[in-house]
Design a protein around this motif. Structure first.
Motif, PDB file in Angstrom:
ATOM      1  N   GLN A  18     -22.778 123.686  51.270  1.00 52.87           N
ATOM      2  CA  GLN A  18     -22.980 124.149  52.639  1.00 52.87           C
ATOM      3  C   GLN A  18     -22.291 125.502  52.867  1.00 52.87           C
ATOM      4  OE1 GLN A  18     -21.525 121.455  55.622  1.00 52.87           O
ATOM      5  NE2 GLN A  18     -22.769 122.357  57.247  1.00 52.87           N
TER       6      GLN A  18
ATOM      7  N   THR B  24     -24.173 129.162  53.580  1.00 56.67           N
ATOM      8  CA  THR B  24     -23.864 129.806  54.850  1.00 56.67           C
ATOM      9  C   THR B  24     -23.243 131.189  54.653  1.00 56.67           C
ATOM     10  OG1 THR B  24     -23.501 127.633  55.839  1.00 56.67           O
ATOM     11  CG2 THR B  24     -22.667 129.542  57.052  1.00 56.67           C
TER      12      THR B  24
ATOM     13  N   GLY C 184     -26.411 124.579  61.367  1.00 54.84           N
ATOM     14  CA  GLY C 184     -25.078 124.220  60.900  1.00 54.84           C
ATOM     15  C   GLY C 184     -25.000 122.925  60.132  1.00 54.84           C
TER      16      GLY C 184
END
Length: 423
Positions: free
Chosen positions: A387, A391, A419
Motif C-alpha cells: 500500500q 501510494t 486510501g
C-alpha cells in the motif's frame, strides 16, 4: 511434446479456446465437449413449450440451444480443431458424459454400469468382491451411506479374513443393487441465481457428515453432493459442543471450492449453541476454538437450527464408519494464515477496538465503520508495504535486486482506491 504430456496440453488448449464459454454454456473434458441446453423449455399455461413468434414451428429452447451449438462449433473451427460427426450427439434430451447420465433433472449413474451391477452374480471369492466393489465405487456419490452399506463386503477383503458368504453379506450385496436403482439425481449448484444453497452439517464421534443442496424454482431442496470426513481418535474425544463446532469448520473448508460464488448460503445444524459460540468466542477462552471460529467466519452464511428428527441426512453420514482403504486426515489450519487477516475497527467516535472485544458484532458492523489492516502478521506487513509503495512509490529496504523485483511484481497485483488496498 511427448505422449505423457499431450492430454494435459490438449486440455489446456481447449480450455483457452473456450474460456468465454466455460462454465456457463459449455465445458471441456479432454476430447469431450458437452454443451449445456437451456434451463427450461419455457412452458406456457398449458404446459406446452413456447414457440418462436417468427416461426411457430420451432420451439424456443431448441432454437436457443441450436444457436449455442453453432456458436461454439464456429469458435472451435476457427481455432483449427475438427469434430467427428459419427461421435456427435446434438439436441439430445439426455446424454452420457464422462460416465454420468446428464438429464434435465440432474446427473444419474450411467445405465450400462447400473445394468452390470444389477446383473452381477453372487460373489464367490475375494477376486469377485474386488471387481464388484470397484464397479460400485464409480457410482458411490449416488449411494447414501455407501461405506456403511458395503461394510460387510469390505470386511471380507481384510488380510486375515476368511471368506464366508453370510446372510449379512447377501443383504449388503442386495442393498447396493437397490441403492443404485433408486439413486437420486444430483443437480449442480446454480451460481447465477439467488436460490438458497444449503449446507447441512452434523457431527458425531465417528465423522462429520454434510450435504450440499440448493432450492429449485419450485421450492424443493435438490441435493448436489454428499460428503463425510472421519474423525481421528483424538478428535472423537472432544466434548459435544467442541465436536459440533469443529465439524462445521471442517465441512466449510472441505466444500470451500463449491461455496465460492454462492450468493445466498444457509448452514443447517442441529446444535443451538453453535450460534452462541460464534457470537461470543471469549466466554470460554480457548485458542483452538477461536482458531476454528476464525475459519468459520471467513464464510458469509445464515445459520439455521434444524431439530434432530429433521436432520437425518447428515446425521447418518456422520455416524458412518470408515470404509475400506479410507484413512483419517489430520486437519492443517495453516491455510488460515494465508487467508484471514486481523482487523482493527475504528467506530464513529474515532475510538479503536479490537475484534476480541466484540468478535461477531464488530465484524458485522464493519460496513458502518472504517476497517484497517493491522500489522500483526508477516502477510499483513507485506500488504502495508504494498500500500505504501503504490501510494508513494517508496520501495522498502530489501537485501537484493531480485527481492526488489519480486516485491514490485507482487505489488502489481493490487491497487489503491480512496486510501484502501484492493486486489
Amino acid at each position: 511434446m511427448g505422449f505423457t504430456n499431450s492430454p494435459a496440453e490438449f486440455q489446456t488448449c481447449m480450455a483457452f479456446i473456450l474460456q468465454d464459454e466455460i462454465p456457463s454454456t459449455a465445458n471441456i473434458f479432454i476430447d469431450d465437449l458437452p454443451i449445456r441446453g437451456p434451463a427450461t423449455d419455457y412452458p406456457d399455461e398449458n404446459g406446452d413449450p413456447e414457440v418462436l413468434h417468427e416461426n411457430p414451428g420451432i420451439r424456443r429452447f431448441v432454437w436457443e440451444h441450436a444457436n449455442d451449438v453453432h456458436h461454439i462449433m464456429h469458435r472451435v473451427g476457427h481455432a483449427g480443431a475438427t469434430f467427428a460427426p459419427s461421435k456427435a450427439q446434438i439436441c439430445c434430451p439426455e446424454v452420457v458424459i464422462v460416465g454420468q447420465k446428464c438429464t434435465p433433472e440432474g446427473r444419474l449413474p450411467e445405465p450400462s454400469k447400473v445394468d452390470k451391477i444389477l446383473n452381477w452374480p453372487v460373489l464367490k471369492n475375494v477376486h469377485n468382491i474386488r471387481a464388484f466393489m470397484g464397479l460400485c465405487g464409480t457410482v458411490r456419490i449416488w449411494i447414501h451411506n455407501y461405506s456403511k452399506v458395503a461394510r460387510p463386503l469390505t470386511q471380507l477383503l481384510h488380510k486375515d479374513a476368511e471368506f464366508e458368504w453370510t446372510p449379512l453379506c447377501q443383504e449388503a450385496f442386495d442393498a447396493l443393487k437397490t441403492a443404485v436403482i433408486s439413486a437420486p439425481a444430483l443437480r449442480p449448484v446454480d451460481y447465477s441465481t439467488d436460490n438458497p444453497v444449503v449446507l447441512s452439517v452434523d457431527s458425531s464421534k465417528y465423522a462429520v457428515g454434510f450435504i450440499l443442496s440448493q432450492y429449485d424454482e419450485a421450492g424443493r431442496k435438490r441435493p448436489a453432493r454428499y460428503g463425510s470426513i472421519p474423525m481421528s481418535e483424538r478428535e472423537s474425544r472432544y466434548s459435544q459442543p467442541k465436536l459440533e463446532l469443529y465439524g462445521l469448520y471442517r465441512a466449510l473448508r472441505a466444500y470451500q471450492l463449491y461455496l465460492t460464488g454462492v450468493k445466498n448460503l444457509e448452514v443447517e445444524v442441529d446444535a443451538k449453541y453453535i450460534k452462541g459460540m460464534l457470537n461470543e468466542p471469549d466466554l470460554q477462552p480457548n485458542a483452538t476454538i477461536n482458531r476454528w471460529i476464525q475459519g468459520v467466519l471467513l464464510f458469509t452464511f445464515k445459520l439455521i437450527h434444524v431439530p434432530a428428527e429433521r436432520h437425518r441426512g447428515p446425521d447418518a453420514l456422520s455416524r458412518c464408519p470408515l470404509g475400506e482403504g479410507e484413512e483419517v486426515e489430520e486437519d492443517d489450519d495453516s491455510w488460515l494464515d494465508d487467508t484471514a487477516l486481523y482487523a482493527e475497527i475504528r467506530d464513529r467516535q474515532n475510538k479503536w477496538s479490537k475484534p476480541q472485544d466484540r468478535p461477531y458484532e464488530a465484524l458485522l458492523s464493519a460496513s458502518h465503520a472504517d476497517v484497517f489492516i493491522s500489522a500483526n502478521t508477516k502477510a499483513d506487513k507485506v500488504l502495508h508495504q504494498y500500500q505504501k509503495f503504490l501510494t508513494t512509490a517508496a520501495i522498502p529496504e530489501l537485501p537484493t535486486q531480485q527481492a526488489k523485483r519480486r516485491f514490485i511484481q507482487g505489488a502489481s497485483r493490487y491497487f489503491v482506491r480512496n486510501g484502501k488496498l484492493h486486489q
